[in-house]
Write a protein that holds these residues in place. Structure first.
Motif, short mmCIF file in Angstrom:
data_model
loop_
_atom_site.label_atom_id
_atom_site.label_comp_id
_atom_site.label_asym_id
_atom_site.label_seq_id
_atom_site.Cartn_x
_atom_site.Cartn_y
_atom_site.Cartn_z
N ILE A 1 67.25 29.00 14.32
CA ILE A 1 67.87 28.60 15.41
C ILE A 1 69.13 28.31 15.41
CG2 ILE A 1 66.39 27.81 17.37
CD1 ILE A 1 64.11 28.74 15.99
N VAL A 2 70.18 28.40 16.48
CA VAL A 2 71.35 27.76 16.20
C VAL A 2 70.91 26.87 17.34
CG1 VAL A 2 73.24 26.71 16.45
CG2 VAL A 2 72.55 28.17 15.04
N ASP A 3 70.66 25.42 17.99
CA ASP A 3 70.49 24.37 18.71
C ASP A 3 71.22 23.63 19.38
OD1 ASP A 3 68.90 22.65 20.63
OD2 ASP A 3 67.16 22.65 19.66
N PRO A 4 72.21 23.98 20.53
CA PRO A 4 73.45 22.83 20.99
C PRO A 4 72.56 21.63 21.79
CG PRO A 4 73.47 24.75 21.79
CD PRO A 4 72.68 24.86 20.71
N ILE A 5 71.31 21.99 21.81
CA ILE A 5 71.24 20.67 22.55
C ILE A 5 70.52 20.08 21.97
CG2 ILE A 5 68.52 20.41 24.35
CD1 ILE A 5 69.15 23.11 25.30
N MET A 6 69.53 19.91 21.02
CA MET A 6 68.65 18.62 19.83
C MET A 6 70.55 18.85 18.49
SD MET A 6 67.17 17.64 21.61
CE MET A 6 66.38 16.87 20.36
N ALA A 7 71.23 18.95 18.65
CA ALA A 7 72.21 19.60 17.61
C ALA A 7 71.58 19.54 16.27
CB ALA A 7 73.39 18.05 17.41
N GLN A 8 71.09 21.25 16.18
CA GLN A 8 70.48 20.76 14.78
C GLN A 8 70.35 22.21 14.56
OE1 GLN A 8 66.36 19.28 15.67
NE2 GLN A 8 65.82 20.73 16.71
N CYS A 9 69.76 23.25 13.64
CA CYS A 9 68.87 24.24 12.90
C CYS A 9 68.36 24.27 12.58
CB CYS A 9 70.70 25.22 12.15
SG CYS A 9 71.82 24.91 12.42
N VAL A 10 67.34 25.12 12.65
CA VAL A 10 66.65 25.78 11.64
C VAL A 10 66.36 26.84 11.60
CG1 VAL A 10 63.37 25.49 13.04
CG2 VAL A 10 65.15 23.96 14.13
N LEU A 11 65.95 26.54 10.53
CA LEU A 11 65.53 28.64 9.38
C LEU A 11 64.58 28.68 9.00
CD1 LEU A 11 67.82 30.22 7.41
CD2 LEU A 11 67.42 28.79 5.82
N LEU A 12 63.78 29.21 9.25
CA LEU A 12 62.38 30.34 9.40
C LEU A 12 62.43 31.32 8.02
CD1 LEU A 12 61.66 29.66 12.82
CD2 LEU A 12 61.11 28.58 11.32
N THR A 13 61.79 31.26 7.62
CA THR A 13 61.52 31.81 5.73
C THR A 13 60.35 32.19 6.22
OG1 THR A 13 61.85 30.49 4.68
CG2 THR A 13 63.45 31.75 5.19
N ARG A 14 59.93 34.07 5.43
CA ARG A 14 58.86 33.51 5.13
C ARG A 14 57.54 34.42 6.23
NH1 ARG A 14 58.53 28.89 2.42
NH2 ARG A 14 56.49 28.64 3.17
N PRO A 15 58.25 35.06 6.52
CA PRO A 15 56.98 35.60 8.08
C PRO A 15 55.84 36.20 7.37
CG PRO A 15 58.45 37.73 7.08
CD PRO A 15 59.26 36.06 6.88
N GLU A 16 54.20 35.68 8.24
CA GLU A 16 53.39 36.95 7.94
C GLU A 16 52.74 36.74 9.26
OE1 GLU A 16 50.39 33.72 6.02
OE2 GLU A 16 51.67 33.57 4.26
N GLY A 17 51.78 37.40 9.64
CA GLY A 17 51.00 37.95 10.18
C GLY A 17 51.06 38.75 11.43
N GLU A 18 50.28 39.24 12.34
CA GLU A 18 50.76 40.34 13.27
C GLU A 18 50.53 39.78 14.53
OE1 GLU A 18 47.94 43.32 12.40
OE2 GLU A 18 48.20 43.63 10.35
N GLY A 19 51.03 40.44 15.68
CA GLY A 19 51.07 39.94 17.29
C GLY A 19 51.42 38.36 17.69
N GLU A 20 51.03 38.12 18.26
CA GLU A 20 51.08 36.31 18.91
C GLU A 20 51.01 35.89 17.98
OE1 GLU A 20 49.91 35.56 22.63
OE2 GLU A 20 50.35 38.31 23.22
N ARG A 21 49.92 36.16 17.00
CA ARG A 21 49.54 35.29 15.98
C ARG A 21 50.67 35.67 14.52
NH1 ARG A 21 43.14 36.06 15.99
NH2 ARG A 21 42.79 35.04 17.33
N ALA A 22 51.26 35.64 14.17
CA ALA A 22 52.16 36.31 13.42
C ALA A 22 53.37 34.57 14.00
CB ALA A 22 53.51 37.94 13.63
N ASP A 23 53.92 34.57 12.37
CA ASP A 23 55.22 33.30 12.69
C ASP A 23 55.35 33.02 11.16
OD1 ASP A 23 56.04 30.22 13.45
OD2 ASP A 23 54.16 29.56 12.89
N TYR A 24 56.47 32.53 10.96
CA TYR A 24 57.49 32.10 10.07
C TYR A 24 56.42 31.28 8.95
CZ TYR A 24 60.60 35.52 11.28
OH TYR A 24 61.07 36.32 11.70
N LYS A 25 56.21 30.96 7.67
CA LYS A 25 55.70 30.19 6.46
C LYS A 25 56.65 29.31 6.24
CE LYS A 25 51.73 31.56 7.97
NZ LYS A 25 51.21 30.64 8.88
#
Length: 194
Positions: A131-155
């Motif tokens: 996620i590259v965010d020009p509003i907050m001048a930040q990048c967020v790198l998400l890795t290691r996906p886990e889970g299914e459906g709406e409960r899925a997330d990156y660890k």
């Protein structure tokens, strides 16, 4: 939404022709339309794409991604795939082939990019979500996906301010964020949540 409703929306979406200048995505059974992005957005996408070496990676803008077991066909700002596994053709690229997706946050996409798409891309098993965010001048790198459906997330989550470098191990790329522009006069937000 029931499975019948989701199928009907997916069938409608497949034949839908959006008006010129609109980007359209299917996100968990909801059709989302957005106006053409800001120049800052487009320059960031181009800059990220230029830093991912073409000799090792296929880099595609606005490629529809098929998320299995989801009524979702997101259209990331950038999709990165090993070229040797790309299909010969097709509108939908299976999420299982994707190494990284990139979304550049806009004034109207904050919650969608940080929350809804985070869950959708994790549910699809996409290894890296940037996620590259020009509003907050930040990048967020998400890795290691886990889970299914709406409960899925990156660890895994790494946050860097614009101007700092960000190592993307899956690509072997050290991303230089120093040239990323920001969106002026936009109200700050609270994402990513801890």
């Amino acid at each position: 939404m029931t499975a019948v409703d989701e199928r009907a929306v997916a069938e409608f979406f497949e034949g839908f022709e959006p008006p010129d200048g609109l980007k359209v995505e299917l996100l968990r059974g909801e059709i989302v339309m957005m106006a053409s992005p800001d120049l800052v957005h487009n320059l960031i996408v181009s800059d990220v794409q230029d830093q991912v070496p073409r000799r090792h990676w296929a880099r595609m803008q606005t490629q529809d991604v098929d998320i299995v077991d989801e009524a979702s066909e997101p259209v990331p700002d950038l999709v990165v795939v090993a070229p040797e596994i790309l299909p010969a053709s097709g509108r939908l690229l299976p999420a299982g082939l994707v190494t990284m997706v990139v979304e550049v946050v806009s004034k109207t996409s904050v919650e969608r990019d940080y929350s809804v798409k985070r869950s959708i891309y994790a549910a699809g098993g996409i290894p890296v979500y940037l996620i590259v965010d020009p509003i907050m001048a930040q990048c967020v790198l998400l890795t290691r996906p886990e889970g299914e459906g709406e409960r899925a997330d990156y660890k895994g989550q790494v946050k860097r301010k614009f101007g700092e470098t960000l190592m993307i191990d899956a690509l072997g790329v050290e991303l230089d964020t120093s040239a990323f522009g920001t969106l002026p006069d936009v109200k700050p937000h609270r994402y990513p949540l801890p």
